[in-house]
Enzyme design. Structure first.
Site, short mmCIF file in Angstrom:
data_model
loop_
_atom_site.label_atom_id
_atom_site.label_comp_id
_atom_site.label_asym_id
_atom_site.label_seq_id
_atom_site.Cartn_x
_atom_site.Cartn_y
_atom_site.Cartn_z
N ARG A 18 0.80 -1.23 0.00
CA ARG A 18 0.00 0.00 0.00
C ARG A 18 0.83 1.29 0.00
NH1 ARG A 18 -3.93 -1.37 4.81
NH2 ARG A 18 -2.32 -2.95 5.20
N THR A 84 3.16 -13.81 12.28
CA THR A 84 4.11 -13.12 13.17
C THR A 84 4.93 -14.09 14.03
OG1 THR A 84 2.16 -12.65 14.56
CG2 THR A 84 3.03 -10.84 13.27
N LYS A 337 28.14 26.61 1.52
CA LYS A 337 28.39 25.17 1.41
C LYS A 337 29.85 24.88 1.71
CE LYS A 337 30.26 23.05 -1.62
NZ LYS A 337 30.96 22.44 -2.74
N TYR A 352 26.96 33.70 -2.56
CA TYR A 352 27.27 32.28 -2.53
C TYR A 352 28.70 32.08 -2.04
CZ TYR A 352 28.53 27.57 -3.82
OH TYR A 352 28.98 26.27 -3.75
C1 UD1 Z 1 -0.78 -7.64 14.55
C2 UD1 Z 1 -1.29 -8.43 15.75
C3 UD1 Z 1 -2.58 -7.78 16.26
C4 UD1 Z 1 -2.29 -6.33 16.62
C5 UD1 Z 1 -1.69 -5.59 15.44
C6 UD1 Z 1 -1.25 -4.21 15.83
C7 UD1 Z 1 -0.65 -10.76 15.37
C8 UD1 Z 1 -1.12 -12.11 14.97
N1 UD1 Z 1 -1.56 -9.79 15.34
O1 UD1 Z 1 -1.74 -7.76 13.52
O2 UD1 Z 1 -3.05 -8.47 17.40
O3 UD1 Z 1 -3.46 -5.69 17.07
O4 UD1 Z 1 -0.55 -6.29 14.94
O5 UD1 Z 1 -0.87 -3.50 14.71
O6 UD1 Z 1 0.50 -10.59 15.73
N2 UD1 Z 1 5.33 -9.77 9.65
C9 UD1 Z 1 6.40 -10.46 9.15
N3 UD1 Z 1 6.21 -11.73 8.71
C10 UD1 Z 1 4.99 -12.33 8.74
C11 UD1 Z 1 3.90 -11.62 9.25
C12 UD1 Z 1 4.11 -10.33 9.69
O7 UD1 Z 1 7.53 -9.96 9.11
O8 UD1 Z 1 4.91 -13.50 8.33
C13 UD1 Z 1 5.54 -8.40 10.13
C14 UD1 Z 1 4.83 -7.36 9.26
O9 UD1 Z 1 5.69 -6.89 8.24
C15 UD1 Z 1 4.48 -6.28 10.26
C16 UD1 Z 1 4.31 -7.05 11.56
O10 UD1 Z 1 4.96 -8.26 11.40
O11 UD1 Z 1 5.53 -5.37 10.44
C17 UD1 Z 1 2.85 -7.23 11.93
O12 UD1 Z 1 2.22 -8.02 10.97
P1 UD1 Z 1 0.79 -7.68 10.39
O13 UD1 Z 1 0.43 -8.72 9.40
O14 UD1 Z 1 0.70 -6.28 10.00
O15 UD1 Z 1 -0.09 -7.94 11.70
P2 UD1 Z 1 -1.52 -7.34 11.98
O16 UD1 Z 1 -2.51 -8.06 11.18
O17 UD1 Z 1 -1.48 -5.86 11.88
#
Ligand code: UD1
Ligand code: CA
Length: 455
Positions: A18, A84, A337, A352
């Site tokens: 996004r 995560t 500069k 300058y």
């Molecule tokens: C997560 C939390 C949610 C919380 C929210 C807050 C979990 C399951 N859920 O949801 O409870 O309210 O954050 O913003 O943890 N990422 C990886 N690899 C993966 C998945 C994610 O590196 O396989 C990273 C993403 O890039 C991101 C972060 O982990 O920076 C969070 O992942 P995202 O998928 O955004 O979690 P949410 O659905 O927002």
């Protein structure tokens, strides 16, 4: 707590579609620093001694950038994004080194405050196995809900898995948590993917730890701590919050900001007490300002050092390497500069100064230009103490003007001028008495003849 070792695992494997960008999301900057670097700073301020960066999308670019903002971080590639918990386990090797505390953080949540992280670590020091950072957003839709019973955290339920009653809970998961190192891998390895998204949720370790009889708690942090960045509108929102915090900090440290909402700082701006910053000033990276300086309106500074009681602007542009000493003055529509403007020297109007030294007390007249570049190489101009450069002069580098040297206005100086010498580098003026009047009469009669012929 300071005795406890701590590993920060920063999740940053997400694609960030996004953002509509060729650059990985977490490298987009806030206050001139990649957002993930803000996360690293917060982790370090909360006492993290180890850093593990989990990357995936744009791994090469991420690794290269990390060398700059977190040279000590270990990077781990999460090849496929399965959730995560799966992401945290990509850093298994680092976690298994035996840290007391593991701080799980998100690379796209840059306003996380070190205090909120330290509060979660404190809970571990007091015996908790897991301490989750919670917050109360104005609109909880989309966040995981924190389900508590008798002061204990029993579960975190993702929105998609929530019952109608659970959706009404306002206390939400900020995403970040502290986990006791001795339990971390065992708890994470027990996480399954039996949920609405089919992902391995980090949040499941709350129930798993509870089932083992371990102590699980939630701490509460301010809303900003949980602000995740998914698009450029949210990036700008985070920038706004960051700037507001920094302005307040500057004012409380003794800096006067007449219109604070119009002054923009960088992550590393240093600014001394009793400095006054007028409206609409931009501080790019690398600016250091001593005490008692005045930065007049509409000035743009990057990589500049400003001495005590010096004065800049209005409408001044200070570029990298501009070094103003005590009581120096760089005035309106001047650009400096890679140059030193020594104590009390004045560069006041439309000038300058590039690749130069302006000696103490020297006065640079309006419209002076150091001609430092021949299209191929840059050359140095040395202006001695107390020199006077007449307006509209060009100093063609390499060239030096001695101490107390005096350059006549409108000169083009191509040869060095010794101490206390007077130099003219322009054609001599010729004055012809009465000729002006004669010329005017001639022009008038030509115009009259033309008008008559046209009638
Ligand atoms: C997560 C939390 C949610 C919380 C929210 C807050 C979990 C399951 N859920 O949801 O409870 O309210 O954050 O913003 O943890 N990422 C990886 N690899 C993966 C998945 C994610 O590196 O396989 C990273 C993403 O890039 C991101 C972060 O982990 O920076 C969070 O992942 P995202 O998928 O955004 O979690 P949410 O659905 O927002
Ligand atoms: Ca998110």
């Amino acid at each position: 707590m300071s005795q406890r070792s701590c590993l920060s695992v920063i999740l940053a494997a997400g694609e960030g579609t996004r953002m509509k960008s060729v650059m990985p999301k977490v490298l987009h900057a806030i206050a001139g620093l990649p957002m993930v670097a803000h996360v690293v700073k917060a982790a370090e301020a909360a006492g993290a001694t180890g850093l593990a960066l989990v990357i995936g999308h744009g791994a090469e670019e991420m690794r290269k950038a990390a060398q700059k903002f977190a040279p000590k971080a270990e990077t781990f590639v999460q090849e496929v994004r399965l959730g995560t918990a799966h992401a945290v386990l990509a850093a298994r090797e680092a976690i298994s080194k035996g840290y007391d505390d593991i701080l799980v953080m998100f690379g796209d949540t840059p306003l996380i405050d070190a205090g909120a992280l330290a509060a979660a670590r404190q809970k571990l020091a007091e015996g908790a196995a897991v301490a989750v950072i919670g917050f109360r957003p104005p609109n909880p839709t989309g966040y995981g809900r924190l389900i508590e019973k008798g002061g204990r955290l029993v579960a975190i339920r993702e929105e998609k898995d929530c019952s109608e009653a659970e959706k009404k809970i306002g206390f939400c998961n900020a995403g970040m948590m502290a986990v006791a190192g001795k339990h971390a891998l065992r708890l994470l390895d027990k996480v399954g993917n039996n949920n609405a998204k089919g992902e391995f949720y980090l949040t499941d370790i709350v129930e798993i730890a509870g089932a083992e009889g371990l102590d699980v708690v939630a701490t509460e942090a301010g809303f900003e701590n949980a602000l995740g960045i998914n698009n450029r509108a949210e990036l700008a929102e985070a920038e706004g919050i960051w700037q507001a915090r920094r302005r307040r900090e500057a004012m409380l440290a003794g800096v006067t900001l007449i219109a604070p909402e119009t002054v923009y700082f960088s992550h590393d701006t240093e600014i001394g007490a009793d400095t006054i910053v007028e409206p609409n000033v931009w501080f790019g990276p690398g600016v250091k300002i001593a005490t008692g300086a005045t930065i007049h309106a509409f000035s743009h500074l990057t990589g500049a050092t400003i001495g005590e009681n010096s004065e800049v602007g209005p409408f001044a542009r200070l570029r990298p390497g501009a070094d103003l000493r005590k009581r120096a003055k760089v005035g309106n529509f001047c650009e400096v500069k890679q140059s030193t403007v020594e104590e009390g020297a004045k560069v006041n109007h439309l000038t300058y100064i590039g690749d130069a030294r302006v000696g103490a007390g020297a006065n640079i007249g309006a419209g002076t230009i150091t001609c430092n570049y021949d299209g191929y190489s840059k050359f140095f101009t040395d202006i001695g103490e107390g020199a006077f450069i007449g307006s509209n002069s060009s100093l063609v580098a390499p060239v030096s003007i001695g101490k107390g040297g005096y350059i006549a206005s409108g000169s083009v100086i191509t040869e060095s001028v010794p101490d206390d010498a007077l130099a003219f580098g322009r054609a001599r003026q010729k004055t012809l008495p009465g000729k002006g009047k004669e010329l005017r009469e001639r022009f008038a009669s030509v115009a009259a003849a033309r008008k008559k012929a046209a009638e």
